[in-house]
Design a protein around this motif. Structure first.
Motif, mmCIF file in Angstrom:
data_model
loop_
_atom_site.group_PDB
_atom_site.id
_atom_site.type_symbol
_atom_site.label_atom_id
_atom_site.label_comp_id
_atom_site.label_asym_id
_atom_site.label_seq_id
_atom_site.Cartn_x
_atom_site.Cartn_y
_atom_site.Cartn_z
ATOM 1 N N VAL A 72 45.873 103.570 -17.905
ATOM 2 C CA VAL A 72 46.316 102.227 -18.464
ATOM 3 C C VAL A 72 47.713 102.255 -18.885
ATOM 4 N N TYR A 73 48.367 103.436 -19.433
ATOM 5 C CA TYR A 73 49.536 103.423 -19.759
ATOM 6 C C TYR A 73 50.593 103.148 -18.444
ATOM 7 N N GLN A 74 50.209 103.811 -17.541
ATOM 8 C CA GLN A 74 51.057 104.023 -16.117
ATOM 9 C C GLN A 74 50.967 102.373 -15.463
ATOM 10 N N LEU A 75 49.828 101.967 -15.445
ATOM 11 C CA LEU A 75 49.705 100.712 -14.907
ATOM 12 C C LEU A 75 50.351 99.679 -15.838
ATOM 13 N N VAL B 10 46.199 100.978 -5.585
ATOM 14 C CA VAL B 10 46.567 99.868 -4.997
ATOM 15 C C VAL B 10 47.287 98.942 -5.806
ATOM 16 N N LEU B 11 46.894 98.660 -7.196
ATOM 17 C CA LEU B 11 47.269 97.882 -8.041
ATOM 18 C C LEU B 11 48.785 98.392 -8.384
ATOM 19 N N GLN B 12 49.070 99.706 -8.216
ATOM 20 C CA GLN B 12 50.384 100.176 -8.523
ATOM 21 C C GLN B 12 51.540 99.827 -7.330
ATOM 22 N N ALA C 276 50.339 107.820 0.718
ATOM 23 C CA ALA C 276 49.978 108.594 -0.271
ATOM 24 C C ALA C 276 48.979 109.451 0.188
ATOM 25 N N PHE C 277 47.729 108.891 0.764
ATOM 26 C CA PHE C 277 46.796 110.067 1.128
ATOM 27 C C PHE C 277 47.260 110.872 2.440
ATOM 28 N N ASP C 278 48.063 110.368 3.329
ATOM 29 C CA ASP C 278 48.435 111.228 4.250
ATOM 30 C C ASP C 278 49.284 112.503 3.503
ATOM 31 N N ALA D 111 56.535 109.673 -9.301
ATOM 32 C CA ALA D 111 56.209 110.823 -9.407
ATOM 33 C C ALA D 111 54.991 110.818 -10.566
ATOM 34 N N ASP D 112 55.161 110.031 -11.512
ATOM 35 C CA ASP D 112 54.041 109.882 -12.538
ATOM 36 C C ASP D 112 52.802 109.343 -11.743
ATOM 37 N N ASP D 113 52.962 108.391 -10.761
ATOM 38 C CA ASP D 113 51.453 107.767 -10.325
ATOM 39 C C ASP D 113 50.862 108.991 -9.420
ATOM 40 N N HIS D 114 51.723 109.939 -8.808
ATOM 41 C CA HIS D 114 51.149 111.308 -8.246
ATOM 42 C C HIS D 114 50.557 112.092 -9.109
ATOM 43 N N ARG D 115 51.003 112.079 -10.237
ATOM 44 C CA ARG D 115 50.492 112.976 -11.082
ATOM 45 C C ARG D 115 49.016 112.522 -11.752
#
Lengths: 365, 169
Positions: free
Chosen positions: A299-302, B101-103, B112-114, B150-154
């Motif tokens: 939620v934070y990241q989104l 998807v939202l991001q 990203a999956f690849d 990077a945060d999304d990948h985390r």
């Protein structure tokens, strides 16, 4: 009796609304009983009319009949500044006496503005951890003449965000962070599809505190020649504070010994609101968001990749939203976007009214 | 208390809302999955750099904390060779795909999956299945102009670790 400000506007979401509560369905109404202003949103044709009034009242004796009369709102504040009472100064009625005053005030407003009794009413209420205050507010709400069909309450921060996020209830389906910059509290919350996460409230960063700071700074700036009360300070803030295009202004006070004194204010107002924005950003960046990141990673990241919704009276200051966005981005070392509803002072009541309308449509009453 | 704004009826509110969640309904977000983030105490680890934003430090600490809990020292690459067969895991999968998807929109998520397959986070079976899930998820609110950072990948690694823990049950 007083006349509150009444405005009408087209509401694209609102179709064929009942205007007077005379149809089969109850009239959906949104109410925000605010510490400074009370706003009521009522269907009016294809749009809404909003009743706006200061949350205050004064009583006086009718010189002819001897009867006690009640004035509320701006008239009370202007005509009886010595005895006007703001009934929700801390956000909720603190005791039974305040609850009675609030009930009297509310009934006067409802009667003067023909707010229909056969109604479904949604109240936008601050998320304050104050059981007694809430119990007192509950007595006011339950004792009022409106809401015969349905009464609900939702967090003010959610209701206020609704008009900022679309023309319907998009806010209930989305994930976002909202910050309510109010007179008596700064509230922040994340919402995940209508669910409130990490409700955060502080009384340390408030619009009322800005008023006090302006009064102090005016005294400093005029080398002690001018003392203004908090009501005047609030008026200075509401009229002159502007991050985009502030201009120094002059005012005149009457001297106690006769005569008048004209003075110019160059710094006092903007210094106070400037510090306010810094303090608000500090609270969000270093108190609220770390807690959100710790407890709700996604939620934070989104939410930080979406606009942060700012609501509340302080948001009315021109340029404040952009200033908040800039300073929060600097503090977080990442770009964040901030947005606000078109009419921040009315948004909580308008959002509450939209929820009420959907509850009526869903026959929740 | 009836008017306490903290106790509103969430189901009633969602029912009253016209818009629909992009992925299923609330019923598909079981409590076991939804509460995964229910927190432990904030981490004492404030990081090495005192100038780093407190929220960023808290975010990374929370992920590290959860990954440490899930890491029993026996993991091998690929961390997630296949998708676990479990109803709760299905909900978690949709939640993850929807998050990505939202991001950044579907195209970035496919990339990203690849990437996750190349670095050994996903096995080829898992990556192939995720592409099929992705074809069923879209959201008009997706930030298609964004890239995943990077945060999304985390966050993705966090999901992968949790999905892998389903496989070990």
């Amino acid at each position: 009796m007083s006349e509150a400000d009444v405005e009408s506007e087209e509401d694209p979401e609102h179709e064929g609304a009942d205007t007077g509560g005379g149809g089969d369905e109850p009239t959906p109404i949104g109410v925000k009983l605010g510490s400074t202003r009370t706003v009521i949103a009522i269907p009016d044709g294809d749009g809404l009319r909003t009743v706006k009034t200061l949350t205050c009242l004064a009583t006086y004796e009718d010189v002819i009949t001897g009867e006690e009369k009640v004035l509320y709102g701006d008239e009370a504040a202007t005509e009886y500044p010595d005895r006007v009472q703001y009934t929700l100064r801390s956000g909720l009625p603190e005791d039974e006496s305040r609850a009675e005053l609030t009930a009297t005030f509310f009934e006067e407003v409802l009667e003067a503005n023909d707010v229909p009794e056969d109604s479904a009413v949604v109240y936008a209420i601050p998320t304050i951890d104050n059981e007694r205050g809430l119990a007192n507010l509950e007595s006011v709400i339950e004792g009022s003449s409106i809401g015969e069909a349905l009464i609900r309450s939702y967090p003010e921060s959610l209701c206020g965000s609704v008009p900022a996020m679309g023309e319907g209830l998009e806010a209930v389906d989305d994930i976002f962070v909202t910050v309510n910059l109010g007179s008596t509290n700064l509230e922040a919350s994340a919402y995940r599809r209508g669910e409130q996460l990490i409700p955060f409230t502080t009384g340390a960063v408030t619009g009322n505190e800005v008023d006090r700071m302006i009064a102090n700074y005016v005294e400093e700036e005029t080398q002690g020649r001018v003392n203004i009360d908090n009501t005047t300070a609030r008026e200075y803030k509401e009229i002159h504070a502007d991050f985009v295009d502030f201009e120094p202004f002059t005012d005149v006070i009457q001297q106690p010994g006769g005569g008048s004194h004209e003075f110019t204010i160059e710094r006092s107002v903007m210094d106070a609101v400037d510090e306010y924005v810094d303090d608000a950003v500090e609270e969000i960046a270093n108190a609220f968001l770390p807690e959100l990141a710790n407890d709700y990673i996604k939620v934070y990241q989104l939410a930080l990749d979406r606009p942060i919704v700012l609501t509340g009276g302080m948001t009315c200051i021109p340029g404040l939203v952009e200033e908040f966005e800039k300073r929060l981005s600097e503090e977080l070392q990442r770009d964040v976007e901030a947005t606000a509803p078109a009419s921040p002072a009315e948004s909580a009541a308008v959002g509450a009214q939209r929820i009420a309308e959907r509850l009526v449509d869903a026959e929740a009453y | 208390m009836a008017i306490d704004p903290r106790n509103y009826d969430l189901d009633e509110l969602r029912s009253a809302s016209v818009g629909q969640p992009a992925v299923g309904s609330q019923d598909e977000w079981p409590a076991a999955v939804d509460d995964e983030e229910a927190s432990s105490e904030p981490s004492e680890d404030d990081g090495d750099d005192p100038d780093r934003p407190a929220a960023a430090v808290a975010f990374e600490a929370a992920i590290a904390r959860d990954l440490a809990t899930l890491d029993d020292g026996t993991v091998e690459r690929p961390y997630l060779p296949t998708l676990p067969a479990s109803l709760s895991a299905e909900a978690l999968l949709f939640e993850w795909v929807e998050y990505l998807v939202l991001q950044a929109g579907r195209e970035s998520v496919a990339d990203a999956f690849d990437f996750y397959e190349r670095v050994g986070w996903l096995g080829s079976d898992a990556a192939g299945m995720l592409d099929r899930y992705l074809s069923g998820v879209d959201d008009p609110r997706a930030n298609t102009g964004n890239g995943l950072d990077a945060d999304d990948h985390r966050v993705s690694l966090h999901y992968i670790a949790r999905l892998a823990s389903f496989s070990q049950r």
